[in-house]
Design a protein around this motif. Structure first.
Motif, PDB file in Angstrom:
ATOM      1  N   VAL A  95     -28.121 -45.132 -33.421  1.00 34.42           N
ATOM      2  CA  VAL A  95     -27.541 -45.709 -32.207  1.00 34.42           C
ATOM      3  C   VAL A  95     -26.048 -45.402 -32.156  1.00 34.42           C
ATOM      4  O   VAL A  95     -25.439 -44.982 -33.148  1.00 34.42           O
ATOM      5  CB  VAL A  95     -27.767 -47.238 -32.154  1.00 34.42           C
ATOM      6  N   GLU A  96     -25.484 -45.669 -30.999  1.00 38.32           N
ATOM      7  CA  GLU A  96     -24.040 -45.520 -30.817  1.00 38.32           C
ATOM      8  C   GLU A  96     -23.488 -46.807 -30.240  1.00 38.32           C
ATOM      9  O   GLU A  96     -23.987 -47.316 -29.236  1.00 38.32           O
ATOM     10  CB  GLU A  96     -23.740 -44.344 -29.887  1.00 38.32           C
ATOM     11  N   ARG A  97     -22.456 -47.332 -30.896  1.00 43.47           N
ATOM     12  CA  ARG A  97     -21.818 -48.574 -30.453  1.00 43.47           C
ATOM     13  C   ARG A  97     -20.312 -48.436 -30.614  1.00 43.47           C
ATOM     14  O   ARG A  97     -19.826 -48.126 -31.708  1.00 43.47           O
ATOM     15  CB  ARG A  97     -22.346 -49.763 -31.262  1.00 43.47           C
ATOM     16  N   GLU A  98     -19.595 -48.638 -29.508  1.00 41.96           N
ATOM     17  CA  GLU A  98     -18.134 -48.538 -29.514  1.00 41.96           C
ATOM     18  C   GLU A  98     -17.676 -47.200 -30.094  1.00 41.96           C
ATOM     19  O   GLU A  98     -16.811 -47.146 -30.977  1.00 41.96           O
ATOM     20  CB  GLU A  98     -17.523 -49.717 -30.290  1.00 41.96           C
ATOM     21  N   ASN A  99     -18.303 -46.116 -29.610  1.00 38.27           N
ATOM     22  CA  ASN A  99     -17.981 -44.746 -30.034  1.00 38.27           C
ATOM     23  C   ASN A  99     -18.171 -44.532 -31.537  1.00 38.27           C
ATOM     24  O   ASN A  99     -17.492 -43.714 -32.153  1.00 38.27           O
ATOM     25  CB  ASN A  99     -16.540 -44.387 -29.644  1.00 38.27           C
ATOM     26  N   ARG A 100     -19.099 -45.270 -32.097  1.00 38.52           N
ATOM     27  CA  ARG A 100     -19.361 -45.184 -33.535  1.00 38.52           C
ATOM     28  C   ARG A 100     -20.862 -45.073 -33.754  1.00 38.52           C
ATOM     29  O   ARG A 100     -21.636 -45.818 -33.159  1.00 38.52           O
ATOM     30  CB  ARG A 100     -18.808 -46.440 -34.200  1.00 38.52           C
ATOM     31  N   ARG A 129     -28.891 -35.149 -44.435  1.00 39.21           N
ATOM     32  CA  ARG A 129     -28.981 -34.277 -43.269  1.00 39.21           C
ATOM     33  C   ARG A 129     -28.396 -34.909 -42.005  1.00 39.21           C
ATOM     34  O   ARG A 129     -28.223 -34.222 -40.998  1.00 39.21           O
ATOM     35  CB  ARG A 129     -30.442 -33.904 -43.010  1.00 39.21           C
ATOM     36  N   SER A 130     -28.108 -36.197 -42.056  1.00 42.80           N
ATOM     37  CA  SER A 130     -27.622 -36.906 -40.862  1.00 42.80           C
ATOM     38  C   SER A 130     -26.118 -36.730 -40.712  1.00 42.80           C
ATOM     39  O   SER A 130     -25.400 -36.439 -41.671  1.00 42.80           O
ATOM     40  CB  SER A 130     -27.959 -38.398 -40.954  1.00 42.80           C
ATOM     41  N   ASN A 131     -25.656 -36.911 -39.491  1.00 42.68           N
ATOM     42  CA  ASN A 131     -24.226 -36.849 -39.220  1.00 42.68           C
ATOM     43  C   ASN A 131     -23.525 -38.075 -39.810  1.00 42.68           C
ATOM     44  O   ASN A 131     -24.168 -39.049 -40.211  1.00 42.68           O
ATOM     45  CB  ASN A 131     -23.974 -36.783 -37.710  1.00 42.68           C
ATOM     46  N   ALA A 132     -22.210 -38.013 -39.835  1.00 45.72           N
ATOM     47  CA  ALA A 132     -21.429 -39.126 -40.386  1.00 45.72           C
ATOM     48  C   ALA A 132     -21.661 -40.390 -39.580  1.00 45.72           C
ATOM     49  O   ALA A 132     -21.859 -40.359 -38.362  1.00 45.72           O
ATOM     50  CB  ALA A 132     -19.948 -38.756 -40.388  1.00 45.72           C
ATOM     51  N   GLY A 133     -21.640 -41.523 -40.242  1.00 45.18           N
ATOM     52  CA  GLY A 133     -21.845 -42.812 -39.589  1.00 45.18           C
ATOM     53  C   GLY A 133     -22.117 -43.902 -40.604  1.00 45.18           C
ATOM     54  O   GLY A 133     -22.185 -43.663 -41.810  1.00 45.18           O
ATOM     55  N   SER A 134     -22.266 -45.115 -40.120  1.00 36.90           N
ATOM     56  CA  SER A 134     -22.556 -46.262 -40.984  1.00 36.90           C
ATOM     57  C   SER A 134     -24.059 -46.461 -41.091  1.00 36.90           C
ATOM     58  O   SER A 134     -24.802 -46.191 -40.142  1.00 36.90           O
ATOM     59  CB  SER A 134     -21.896 -47.536 -40.427  1.00 36.90           C
TER      60      SER A 134
END
Length: 381
Positions: A95-100, A129-134
């Motif tokens: 998901v994407e939340r607050e540009n994150r 394999r996933s992009n950067a994120g929490s």
């Protein structure tokens, strides 16, 4: 952000779904991880009952036969869904939340060590394999590091729920509200009297009264949870009993023992008693006084309750320096406001020192405090 996780051990029962929905709405959950739904082709009304609201989106991994089934539900306006991924024993949403970017993974791990290890390796590879994120990984791992992890309050499942709260808004203790429906319980008055006698506090009278009331409040809250916290489950159980005995009546063509008749009557009494309790509680919480007799419109009561809660919530304040939203900042702002409001500057005030005033002495002073005599009363009248 508040995340709720529970192994529901089967989502087919209506009472379980409603209880999960109650917990989600009570704690204002943003995203929920549910394991072991034991359902295939999950229908919208099931999700709606578990979330207890229309503002819900979800992703589901179907059960394999009579086991498994993983569900993630979230509030519609909470974030933007990018994609979801179903793997062996886990369900992921990105998901994407607050540009994150955030990755949520709900796991229902196998009891087999080799299968579980395979799932862990698959998750590690997926993360690489996933992009950067929490990342937030939760669920039922079917594995514990200590026996203390088995501790927790169980509800409609033999598993204890878990809440993850990020940036928790702690506004302090909740207000205690007395419910008049408690008086309808046969043993409430006796319970209060017994608990009051057990509480022993030493000190001044006013101090003892306050401390005993505080202690009694905690006892009543616990009693209320034990007696009225299982209303939905009690209704379902009583309904099952009535159907069971009705089937007996039909099978034996009415030739049943008095004991069976008495049990059926007792089940009917329990059913209606709990139904009236539930309607009464929702009626009181929603504060809709126009229903003098009260039709059982549970959905309307729930909506009224949520609307009042939203209306009374204090999320932010406008100050001279801008909007204040953080809980600690709001508390400090309110404290400073009333502190300044009630503060009084120490200024010089006139006093009576140095003035020569007439005073009462001796007999005159005592005569003011003496009791009236009969003659004085008659003269005054």
């Amino acid at each position: 952000m508040i995340i709720y996780s529970l192994n529901v051990r089967g989502g087919g029962k209506f009472v379980k779904r409603k209880r999960v929905g109650f917990n989600i709405q009570r704690d204002l959950v943003d995203i929920a991880f549910i394991q072991e739904t034991k359902l295939r082709d999950l229908q919208y009304h099931y999700v709606k009952e578990m979330w207890d609201d229309d503002m819900v989106e979800w992703s589901h991994l179907d059960a394999d036969g009579a086991s498994g089934g993983i569900l993630i539900m979230w509030r519609k306006d909470f974030f933007k869904l990018i994609y979801n991924f179903r793997g062996g024993g886990f369900l992921e949403i990105c998901v994407e939340r607050e540009n994150r970017r955030i990755y949520f993974v709900n796991i229902y791990a196998s009891c087999d060590h080799k299968v579980r290890l395979k799932s862990w390796r698959r998750l590690v590879e997926l993360k690489r394999r996933s992009n950067a994120g929490s990342w937030c990984i939760g669920g039922d791992f079917n594995l514990i590091t200590s026996l203390d992890e088995r501790v927790g309050e169980r509800d409609v499942s033999d598993h204890a729920p878990i809440w993850i709260k990020y940036n928790k808004r702690n506004w302090g203790p909740k207000t205690f509200r007395f419910n008049n429906l408690w008086f309808n319980h046969n043993y409430f008055s006796a319970f209060v009297e017994e608990e009051w006698k057990k509480i022993v506090v030493k000190g001044r009278g006013d101090y003892c009264l306050v401390e005993k009331l505080k202690a009694l409040k905690g006892k009543i809250v616990k009693w209320n949870k034990e007696i009225y916290g299982w209303i939905d489950l009690n209704i379902e159980e009583a309904e099952k009993e009535m159907h069971f005995f009705d089937n007996k009546f039909a099978h034996f063509a009415g030739n049943v023992s008095e004991e069976v008749v008495a049990k059926r009557s007792r089940a009917a009494i329990d059913f209606w008693d709990n139904l009236y309790k539930k309607e009464g509680f929702l009626h009181k919480k929603s504060r809709q006084l126009w229903l003098a007799e009260g039709d059982c419109n549970t959905r309307y009561f729930h909506n009224s309750l949520k609307e009042r809660r939203s209306r009374n919530s204090l999320c932010s304040l406008e100050s001279s320096s801008g909007r204040v939203e953080d809980v600690s900042e709001v508390k400090e702002f309110i404290f400073n406001h009333f502190n300044c409001f009630f503060k009084e500057d120490m200024e010089g005030r006139p006093n009576l020192s140095g003035l020569d005033m007439k005073m009462l002495h001796g007999f005159e002073s005592l005569n003011i405090e003496r009791s009236f005599i009969e003659l004085e009363i008659k003269e005054a009248i």
